[in-house]
Write a protein that holds these residues in place. Sequence first.
Motif, PDB file in Angstrom:
ATOM      1  N   VAL A 160      45.634  21.986  13.595  1.00 55.70           N
ATOM      2  CA  VAL A 160      45.057  20.682  13.250  1.00 55.70           C
ATOM      3  C   VAL A 160      44.528  19.996  14.508  1.00 55.70           C
ATOM      4  O   VAL A 160      43.419  19.444  14.528  1.00 55.70           O
ATOM      5  N   GLY A 161      45.308  20.047  15.571  1.00 49.68           N
ATOM      6  CA  GLY A 161      44.906  19.390  16.812  1.00 49.68           C
ATOM      7  C   GLY A 161      43.650  19.984  17.417  1.00 49.68           C
ATOM      8  O   GLY A 161      42.712  19.260  17.768  1.00 49.68           O
ATOM      9  N   VAL A 162      43.601  21.319  17.556  1.00 50.83           N
ATOM     10  CA  VAL A 162      42.441  21.933  18.218  1.00 50.83           C
ATOM     11  C   VAL A 162      41.184  21.803  17.361  1.00 50.83           C
ATOM     12  O   VAL A 162      40.076  21.647  17.891  1.00 50.83           O
ATOM     13  N   PHE A 163      41.324  21.841  16.044  1.00 55.46           N
ATOM     14  CA  PHE A 163      40.148  21.676  15.187  1.00 55.46           C
ATOM     15  C   PHE A 163      39.658  20.227  15.208  1.00 55.46           C
ATOM     16  O   PHE A 163      38.449  19.983  15.169  1.00 55.46           O
ATOM     17  N   LEU A 164      40.588  19.276  15.253  1.00 58.73           N
ATOM     18  CA  LEU A 164      40.178  17.875  15.358  1.00 58.73           C
ATOM     19  C   LEU A 164      39.391  17.631  16.641  1.00 58.73           C
ATOM     20  O   LEU A 164      38.332  16.989  16.631  1.00 58.73           O
ATOM     21  N   VAL A 165      39.917  18.152  17.745  1.00 54.74           N
ATOM     22  CA  VAL A 165      39.233  17.972  19.022  1.00 54.74           C
ATOM     23  C   VAL A 165      37.948  18.785  19.064  1.00 54.74           C
ATOM     24  O   VAL A 165      36.932  18.345  19.607  1.00 54.74           O
ATOM     25  N   GLY A 166      37.967  19.973  18.460  1.00 52.86           N
ATOM     26  CA  GLY A 166      36.795  20.843  18.495  1.00 52.86           C
ATOM     27  C   GLY A 166      35.632  20.329  17.675  1.00 52.86           C
ATOM     28  O   GLY A 166      34.465  20.493  18.060  1.00 52.86           O
ATOM     29  N   TYR A 167      35.926  19.675  16.545  1.00 48.48           N
ATOM     30  CA  TYR A 167      34.864  19.244  15.641  1.00 48.48           C
ATOM     31  C   TYR A 167      34.774  17.725  15.484  1.00 48.48           C
ATOM     32  O   TYR A 167      33.801  17.227  14.916  1.00 48.48           O
TER      33      TYR A 167
ATOM     34  N   ALA B  33      34.614  13.583  16.400  1.00 54.26           N
ATOM     35  CA  ALA B  33      33.723  12.785  17.247  1.00 54.26           C
ATOM     36  C   ALA B  33      34.291  12.715  18.659  1.00 54.26           C
ATOM     37  O   ALA B  33      35.496  12.505  18.844  1.00 54.26           O
ATOM     38  N   PRO B  34      33.458  12.934  19.671  1.00 56.30           N
ATOM     39  CA  PRO B  34      33.960  12.869  21.050  1.00 56.30           C
ATOM     40  C   PRO B  34      34.455  11.464  21.386  1.00 56.30           C
ATOM     41  O   PRO B  34      33.917  10.474  20.908  1.00 56.30           O
ATOM     42  N   GLY B  35      35.483  11.400  22.202  1.00 59.07           N
ATOM     43  CA  GLY B  35      35.998  10.091  22.600  1.00 59.07           C
ATOM     44  C   GLY B  35      37.502  10.055  22.561  1.00 59.07           C
ATOM     45  O   GLY B  35      38.161  10.943  22.005  1.00 59.07           O
ATOM     46  N   PRO B  36      38.096   9.021  23.143  1.00 52.57           N
ATOM     47  CA  PRO B  36      39.556   8.941  23.250  1.00 52.57           C
ATOM     48  C   PRO B  36      40.267   8.775  21.912  1.00 52.57           C
ATOM     49  O   PRO B  36      41.413   9.204  21.775  1.00 52.57           O
ATOM     50  N   ARG B  37      39.606   8.147  20.923  1.00 47.26           N
ATOM     51  CA  ARG B  37      40.280   7.927  19.640  1.00 47.26           C
ATOM     52  C   ARG B  37      40.613   9.252  18.954  1.00 47.26           C
ATOM     53  O   ARG B  37      41.723   9.441  18.444  1.00 47.26           O
ATOM     54  N   THR B  38      39.651  10.178  18.950  1.00 46.62           N
ATOM     55  CA  THR B  38      39.898  11.487  18.350  1.00 46.62           C
ATOM     56  C   THR B  38      40.988  12.226  19.105  1.00 46.62           C
ATOM     57  O   THR B  38      41.882  12.839  18.513  1.00 46.62           O
ATOM     58  N   LEU B  39      40.925  12.178  20.430  1.00 42.42           N
ATOM     59  CA  LEU B  39      41.918  12.864  21.256  1.00 42.42           C
ATOM     60  C   LEU B  39      43.316  12.296  21.027  1.00 42.42           C
ATOM     61  O   LEU B  39      44.284  13.052  20.872  1.00 42.42           O
ATOM     62  N   LEU B  40      43.430  10.970  20.990  1.00 42.38           N
ATOM     63  CA  LEU B  40      44.738  10.352  20.799  1.00 42.38           C
ATOM     64  C   LEU B  40      45.307  10.660  19.415  1.00 42.38           C
ATOM     65  O   LEU B  40      46.509  10.910  19.270  1.00 42.38           O
TER      66      LEU B  40
ATOM     67  N   THR C 218      48.688  15.751  23.896  1.00 43.56           N
ATOM     68  CA  THR C 218      47.435  15.050  24.212  1.00 43.56           C
ATOM     69  C   THR C 218      46.812  15.625  25.480  1.00 43.56           C
ATOM     70  O   THR C 218      45.595  15.883  25.528  1.00 43.56           O
ATOM     71  N   ALA C 219      47.642  15.841  26.493  1.00 45.61           N
ATOM     72  CA  ALA C 219      47.134  16.422  27.740  1.00 45.61           C
ATOM     73  C   ALA C 219      46.600  17.830  27.525  1.00 45.61           C
ATOM     74  O   ALA C 219      45.538  18.194  28.047  1.00 45.61           O
ATOM     75  N   ALA C 220      47.323  18.616  26.731  1.00 46.66           N
ATOM     76  CA  ALA C 220      46.890  19.994  26.472  1.00 46.66           C
ATOM     77  C   ALA C 220      45.566  20.020  25.721  1.00 46.66           C
ATOM     78  O   ALA C 220      44.670  20.816  26.037  1.00 46.66           O
ATOM     79  N   LEU C 221      45.410  19.138  24.737  1.00 45.92           N
ATOM     80  CA  LEU C 221      44.158  19.096  23.976  1.00 45.92           C
ATOM     81  C   LEU C 221      43.004  18.604  24.850  1.00 45.92           C
ATOM     82  O   LEU C 221      41.872  19.077  24.713  1.00 45.92           O
ATOM     83  N   TRP C 222      43.291  17.670  25.725  1.00 40.93           N
ATOM     84  CA  TRP C 222      42.248  17.228  26.663  1.00 40.93           C
ATOM     85  C   TRP C 222      41.813  18.385  27.563  1.00 40.93           C
ATOM     86  O   TRP C 222      40.627  18.573  27.822  1.00 40.93           O
ATOM     87  N   ILE C 223      42.788  19.171  28.010  1.00 40.92           N
ATOM     88  CA  ILE C 223      42.477  20.321  28.859  1.00 40.92           C
ATOM     89  C   ILE C 223      41.614  21.322  28.101  1.00 40.92           C
ATOM     90  O   ILE C 223      40.623  21.837  28.633  1.00 40.92           O
ATOM     91  N   THR C 224      41.976  21.622  26.847  1.00 43.57           N
ATOM     92  CA  THR C 224      41.203  22.600  26.078  1.00 43.57           C
ATOM     93  C   THR C 224      39.768  22.132  25.855  1.00 43.57           C
ATOM     94  O   THR C 224      38.858  22.943  25.717  1.00 43.57           O
TER      95      THR C 224
END
Length: 253
Positions: free
Chosen positions: A91-98, A100-107, A153-159
């Motif tokens: 769920v996390g990697v797909f959310l970040v992958g697809y 909207a770019p920005g901190p809200r999606t990442l958080l 959160t840090a790991a998803l930002w890194i990916t």
Amino acid sequence: MENGTYIPLIAYLISCLGCGLGLVCTTQARVGTRASRNFWLALSAVSIGGTGIWGMHFTGMLGVTVHGSLVRWDVPLTAASLLIAVAIVGVGVFLVGYGAPGPRTLLLAGLITGCGVAAMHYTGMAAMRMQGSTRYSVPLVVLSVVIAVGAATAALWITKNVRRKLAMAAAVPIMGLAVCGMHYTGMAATSVALNANAPMPVGAETLTLFWPLTIWIIILPIIILMALVMLPSGEEVLENQHYEEVIARLHNK
């Protein structure tokens, strides 16, 4: 509860292996067709969730001993904890992958994934069977969840953002340390109240789970490495698709 002397180090190395391979998979998913991106993101979730998090967790757990009681394992709950880890990281990697770019999606992705990692940990803890009951320190449980959310959160930002090979190599031990930090904080939150009158624990012995876990930890990275070596990256898929479209247009003229 006590851990074996070398078990934490082995668990940490397994976490680094799973997180590192998952990070490489996400780099393959940054461009490409939707199908190729989905494939690499799913493989990343399996690597990070299945090996980097779950593999690390149960390697650490198999080194746990409880003085005064046998330790047994509920196999369905153990399997459920693996599915939770892979699904929530997915769920996390797909959310970040697809998303909207920005901190809200990442958080949002970090919050969901971190809570899922914590749920995996405590589901795995619930799979332990012993002659007594398990108790938890609420402040340390809360701290372990906070660490899990921060680490996720840090790991998803890194990916999503780390692209240079040297930076990726530096990020892997940090990701492994964060995962282990959450796990051992959760372990510190746990205590056992032994009860000599309680029935003997029922479930799989530690040695029974050792070999399936070892096979999983060995075979899964090999499969992922083979995929990384043999299958085209997202960029190569796009290039091949473009080449085929050009050839098709030339034939139609």
